[in-house]
Design an enzyme around this catalytic site. Structure first.
Site, short mmCIF file in Angstrom:
data_model
loop_
_atom_site.label_atom_id
_atom_site.label_comp_id
_atom_site.label_asym_id
_atom_site.label_seq_id
_atom_site.Cartn_x
_atom_site.Cartn_y
_atom_site.Cartn_z
N GLU A 197 35.65 30.44 39.15
CA GLU A 197 35.53 31.49 40.16
C GLU A 197 34.13 32.12 40.20
O GLU A 197 33.63 32.46 41.26
CB GLU A 197 36.58 32.59 39.93
N HIS A 256 48.94 37.49 39.20
CA HIS A 256 48.98 37.03 40.59
C HIS A 256 49.36 38.17 41.53
O HIS A 256 49.68 37.92 42.68
CB HIS A 256 50.00 35.89 40.75
#
Lengths: 375, 326
Positions: free
Chosen positions: B60, B129
């Site tokens: 990321e 999440h």
């Protein structure tokens, strides 16, 4: 602390076991043309026979050193802020920059003044940056070059982004990412190398291994025999060069950039040198390394050997040296004067370059900022 | 005109942006053949090819940093982070580079990139999440933080984000991805990036929300209307830079304000709005500003997340308190 040798022995395959086969091998080569005394090895590159070009490199390294000396002095009397000297490692940024084309893109660290000066950044602009003025990063010769990255290795992902842009457009140029040895401990470095390898990007990573990440010596940074071999893990070819030999730096960079521009992908060069200065003017290296160690590295510094080589070929005289020093002093002094003559930016400048168009809510803050007499 | 889910509207906006501007490229994990973990980039690889839709390695920090490099070179990269919980490695790039490249180069370089990430709880996902840490992003000068709350606004705001010459983090409430459908015209019309949306007119109390909580606020407004309490509903949508004018104008009319967010209370973006109301709208206020938020706890896993997310009931109770304040 783990014992490195023991670790390696433990994981190395035992060749006597037939169920185990070697599936990958690598080696790292070390390149040097000019030793510390200016003696040459065989197979000299074309640059070694180009008197004008070599003199230009010598001039650039000398200018970098004199700029450095002046910048440190200016910091001591409060004319600029904290400054990171590149004393002793000038051959790396100068050698790399000289191998670049003007339309290649440089992503420097804060210790690559030599490369920036070569590419057209003026001493006054460098002093503006170190003196705490963003305008120092504004008007550069090479408009696409990045301002020096201050967070370590954070420019490595930018470099692969730039190289991706170059590749997508099908251009024959490359990105050059300068890094220090300390940067090779960071994840950004690995992530960028990995992408450069798998996308076969036109990028050159140059690790200036000056042996110290502030106070952490090379031996405490990594158990790897070379920092160059870290690139192998990403499928990127790498080599070590004597970073105090500008011929080796330049030739390795030239070959790597030719590969990059012709679509053959990324490379990494680990340039071995030594940081003869403190980390910055805010550092005191005597807290963590001995003066004996530093003194032992002075004979290998890059300017002496190049001057010796030039002198031996009759390409450099005492008069040339004196004229060069005078000329560099003049350039640095003019840069200092231009920097000091430049008043600080208007305080509202801190608002005006944040967005292409100042958002409404920020315009309100800007107005209040001016009304409150900050402006 | 197509009836689309929010994720469908995101895909349509991406396709429109790519069609209109060859500088727009998508990159991220599994955005190619897989079409992204939520299918937001579904079909785009086939339509635009491998030079426009780039599957990256799993990194990321890298994705955000590559966006900076591409953007500085004149591309319009749109990076995808699979979940907001995996956005944190990108913070170094957002704070230290994307948001300040224009400023630190005094306009010589700029960073027209978009980083998209799903946000929020309520989809029974594994740990990490279900984050709502938008306040961390809204705190970064030089960065726009945008959160759509409907398919139409997702389409118009994402187009605006991609066309904007500066970096934008675009957070998509995953709970809304397929929660509702509406007609979305593929008209290429962008929505403004510095204006709140007044979704419902009212008289008695202002409900201020963004992202998935907008749906709860609208539902609460329905219930309140049955009691004779007319709530005005504002979708902040563009948290930074913040359009306080729309909120102040509404509170000037209603005199009461309930701020709703899914993120924890302390340091949540509601605190900023409440502080600005106190500073600029105190004379309009006839009741203390109410905040309906998650408690200051780690977002729980699936079995408890329903207790974590503020409900319409909580919103209605707060609105009644505000309206009933003497």
């Amino acid at each position: 602390m783990p014992d490195v040798a023991t670790n390696l022995q433990r994981v190395h395959p035992d060749r006597s076991h037939p169920e185990r086969t070697v599936v990958a091998r690598f080696e790292i080569c070390y390149r040097r043309y000019l030793d510390a005394d200016g003696n040459t090895a065989d197979g000299l590159p074309p640059l070694a026979r180009d008197a004008d070009r070599l003199r230009a490199l010598y001039r650039a390294m000398t200018l970098t050193r004199l700029f450095d000396k002046r910048a440190v002095a200016m910091q001591r009397i409060g004319q600029i802020g904290t400054y990171a000297s590149s004393l002793g490692q000038e051959a790396v940024p100068v050698g790399v920059a000289a191998a670049m084309a003007q339309n290649d893109v440089l992503l420097p660290t804060y210790r690559d003044q030599g490369a920036m000066l070569w590419r057209g950044v003026t001493p006054a602009q460098l002093l503006l940056s170190w003196g705490g003025d963003e305008r120092g990063n504004q008007h550069w010769g090479p408009a696409e070059d990045f301002p020096p990255a201050i967070p370590i290795a954070s420019q490595a992902p930018h470099a692969v982004g730039v190289a991706t842009a170059i590749k997508l457009r099908g251009e024959h140029r490359a990105a050059v990412c300068m890094l220090g040895d300390g940067a090779t401990s960071k994840g950004d470095f690995y992530e960028a190398l990995n992408l450069a390898g798998v996308w076969s990007l036109p990028v050159l990573f140059v690790v200036t291994n000056n042996q110290w990440a502030i106070s952490l010596p090379r031996a405490s940074q990594s158990a790897a025999e070379t920092l160059a071999q870290k690139a192998i893990a990403g499928g990127v070819p790498a080599e070590q060069v004597d970073g105090n030999d500008v011929l080796a730096v330049h030739q390795a960079a030239t070959e790597a950039l030719e590969r990059a521009r012709s679509g053959l992908g990324a490379s990494l060069i680990e340039a071995l040198t030594y940081r003869l200065s403190d980390h910055t003017t805010a550092d005191d290296a005597s807290r963590y390394r001995s003066t004996e160690e530093v003194s032992a590295h002075w004979p290998a510094e890059p300017l002496t050997r190049l001057r010796a080589y030039l002198g031996r070929l009759g390409w450099w005289s005492k008069a040339d040296e004196e004229a060069l020093l005078k000329d560099c002093e003049r350039i640095v002094e003019e840069g200092r004067a231009a920097y000091l003559a430049m008043p600080a930016d208007h305080p509202t400048a801190m608002f005006d370059h944040l967005f292409a168009t100042l958002p409404r809510s920020l315009a309100v803050q800007r107005r209040r900022f001016e009304e409150n007499g900050h402006g | 005109m197509a009836e689309l889910t929010m994720v469908g509207a995101v895909t349509m906006a991406l396709a429109r942006a790519m069609e209109d501007d060859p500088r727009v490229v998508l990159l991220g994990e599994d955005v190619g053949a897989d079409g992204g973990v939520f299918r937001a980039t579904d079909g785009l690889l086939a339509r635009f090819g491998r030079d426009r839709v780039l599957d990256t390695p799993l990194a990321e920090l890298l994705i955000s940093g590559v966006c900076v490099g591409l953007a500085a070179q004149g591309f319009r990269p749109v990076g995808e982070i699979q979940f907001m919980g995996f956005l944190y490695p990108a913070f170094d790039q957002l704070v230290n580079h994307a948001s300040r490249l224009r400023n630190r180069s005094r306009g010589r370089l700029s960073c027209p990139m978009v980083l998209r990430a799903p946000m929020g709880a309520g989809i029974h996902a594994p740990e990490h999440h279900s984050e709502s840490t938008e306040a961390m992003l809204a705190h970064i000068p030089g960065l726009r933080t945008v959160i759509p709350s409907s398919p139409r606004r997702a389409y118009g705001l994402l187009l605006a984000a991609i066309r904007d010459p500066d970096p934008v983090v675009f957070l998509e409430p995953s709970r809304l991805y397929r929660a509702l459908r509406e007609e979305v015209a593929d008209d290429g019309q962008a929505l403004p990036l510095d204006t709140c949306f007044r979704l419902r007119e009212g008289r008695d109390v202002t409900l201020v929300a963004w992202g998935a909580m907008v749906k709860e606020a609208l539902a609460a407004a329905d219930d309140l209307a049955a009691e004779g309490v007319l709530a005005e509903v504002i979708d902040v949508a563009t948290l930074a830079p913040l359009d306080m004018d729309t909120i102040l104008a509404s509170v000037a009319k209603t005199g009461r304000c309930v701020i709703i967010h899914e993120a924890p209370l302390t340091g949540g973006f509601g605190a900023e709005i409440a502080a600005r109301l106190a500073g600029q709208g105190l004379m309009s206020l006839m009741a203390p500003v109410e905040r309906v938020t998650a408690p200051d706890v780690v977002v729980p896993l699936a079995r408890l997340e329903g207790h974590y997310i503020p409900s319409r009931t909580h919103i209605e109770e707060a609105a009644r308190r505000a309206v009933g304040y003497a």
